[in-house]
Design a protein around this motif. Structure first.
Motif, PDB file in Angstrom:
ATOM      1  N   ILE A  51       0.840  -1.186   0.000  1.00  0.00           N
ATOM      2  CA  ILE A  51       0.000   0.000   0.000  1.00  0.00           C
ATOM      3  C   ILE A  51       0.879   1.241   0.000  1.00  0.00           C
ATOM      4  O   ILE A  51       1.936   1.261   0.626  1.00  0.00           O
ATOM      5  CB  ILE A  51      -0.948   0.002   1.225  1.00  0.00           C
ATOM      6  N   LEU A  52       0.432   2.257  -0.736  1.00  0.00           N
ATOM      7  CA  LEU A  52       1.115   3.543  -0.707  1.00  0.00           C
ATOM      8  C   LEU A  52       0.584   4.349   0.468  1.00  0.00           C
ATOM      9  O   LEU A  52      -0.632   4.495   0.612  1.00  0.00           O
ATOM     10  CB  LEU A  52       0.867   4.321  -2.000  1.00  0.00           C
ATOM     11  N   TRP A  53       1.509   4.849   1.270  1.00  0.00           N
ATOM     12  CA  TRP A  53       1.075   5.598   2.441  1.00  0.00           C
ATOM     13  C   TRP A  53       0.311   6.865   2.035  1.00  0.00           C
ATOM     14  O   TRP A  53      -0.643   7.252   2.690  1.00  0.00           O
ATOM     15  CB  TRP A  53       2.296   5.991   3.266  1.00  0.00           C
ATOM     16  N   SER A  54       0.685   7.476   0.939  1.00  0.00           N
ATOM     17  CA  SER A  54       0.141   8.787   0.595  1.00  0.00           C
ATOM     18  C   SER A  54      -1.300   8.738   0.107  1.00  0.00           C
ATOM     19  O   SER A  54      -2.122   9.565   0.507  1.00  0.00           O
ATOM     20  CB  SER A  54       1.008   9.432  -0.487  1.00  0.00           C
ATOM     21  N   ASP A  55      -1.632   7.784  -0.752  1.00  0.00           N
ATOM     22  CA  ASP A  55      -2.977   7.811  -1.340  1.00  0.00           C
ATOM     23  C   ASP A  55      -3.710   6.494  -1.209  1.00  0.00           C
ATOM     24  O   ASP A  55      -4.773   6.304  -1.786  1.00  0.00           O
ATOM     25  CB  ASP A  55      -2.897   8.203  -2.816  1.00  0.00           C
ATOM     26  N   SER A  56      -3.133   5.586  -0.433  1.00  0.00           N
ATOM     27  CA  SER A  56      -3.784   4.317  -0.149  1.00  0.00           C
ATOM     28  C   SER A  56      -3.913   3.406  -1.369  1.00  0.00           C
ATOM     29  O   SER A  56      -4.659   2.433  -1.327  1.00  0.00           O
ATOM     30  CB  SER A  56      -5.171   4.539   0.475  1.00  0.00           C
ATOM     31  N   TYR A  57      -3.198   3.711  -2.458  1.00  0.00           N
ATOM     32  CA  TYR A  57      -3.169   2.756  -3.577  1.00  0.00           C
ATOM     33  C   TYR A  57      -2.639   1.425  -3.059  1.00  0.00           C
ATOM     34  O   TYR A  57      -1.667   1.384  -2.311  1.00  0.00           O
ATOM     35  CB  TYR A  57      -2.261   3.270  -4.697  1.00  0.00           C
ATOM     36  N   ARG A  58      -3.259   0.342  -3.469  1.00  0.00           N
ATOM     37  CA  ARG A  58      -2.848  -0.958  -2.947  1.00  0.00           C
ATOM     38  C   ARG A  58      -2.931  -2.029  -4.020  1.00  0.00           C
ATOM     39  O   ARG A  58      -3.688  -1.891  -4.978  1.00  0.00           O
ATOM     40  CB  ARG A  58      -3.714  -1.344  -1.756  1.00  0.00           C
ATOM     41  N   PHE A  59      -2.167  -3.077  -3.849  1.00  0.00           N
ATOM     42  CA  PHE A  59      -2.316  -4.262  -4.710  1.00  0.00           C
ATOM     43  C   PHE A  59      -1.879  -5.500  -3.948  1.00  0.00           C
ATOM     44  O   PHE A  59      -1.234  -5.414  -2.899  1.00  0.00           O
ATOM     45  CB  PHE A  59      -1.573  -4.101  -6.031  1.00  0.00           C
ATOM     46  N   TYR A  60      -2.265  -6.650  -4.507  1.00  0.00           N
ATOM     47  CA  TYR A  60      -2.152  -7.918  -3.799  1.00  0.00           C
ATOM     48  C   TYR A  60      -1.548  -9.002  -4.679  1.00  0.00           C
ATOM     49  O   TYR A  60      -1.664  -8.953  -5.912  1.00  0.00           O
ATOM     50  CB  TYR A  60      -3.541  -8.384  -3.345  1.00  0.00           C
TER      51      TYR A  60
END
Length: 123
Positions: A51-60
């Motif tokens: 997850i990116l701390w700045s914009d909450s972009y995430r992947f799995y």
């Protein structure tokens, strides 16, 4: 110095859920990416989620098939991993990691690691 401290592991029955936490300290994390990995006995460490701390972009990792969810709480400087529908194959030590820049699946690209928390799933 960045410190990552995982918690929330334990023993759970198959089909159950756990939420892992990773408390981060030591600096501002706005330009960081956070990842969760795990290592089962006799196996290599593997990527689970980031997850990116700045914009909450995430992947799995694809093999998770929606069972795990990564999130972060900026106010608490904490990253979470919600794990559902656990099975014995999920038994492992779970690690939190951090790196500057974008998300990555590569273990070698993470600069900071926590000590890990044990998750054991009984059948």
């Amino acid at each position: 110095q960045v410190q990552l401290v995982e918690s929330g592991g334990g023993l759970v029955q198959a089909g159950g859920s756990l939420r892992l936490s990773c408390a981060a300290s030591g600096r501002t994390f706005s330009n960081f990416a956070m990842g969760w990995f795990r290592q089962a006995p006799g196996k290599e460490r593997e990527f689970l989620a980031a997850i990116l701390w700045s914009d909450s972009y995430r992947f799995y990792a694809a093999f998770l098939k929606g069972r795990f969810t990564i999130s972060r709480d900026i106010a608490k400087n904490t990253v979470y991993l919600q794990m559902n529908s656990l099975n014995p194959a999920d038994t492992a030590i779970y690690y939190c990691a951090a790196r500057t820049g974008g998300t990555s699946v590569e273990i070698s690209e993470y600069d900071y690691w926590g000590q890990g928390t044990q998750v054991t799933v009984s059948s």
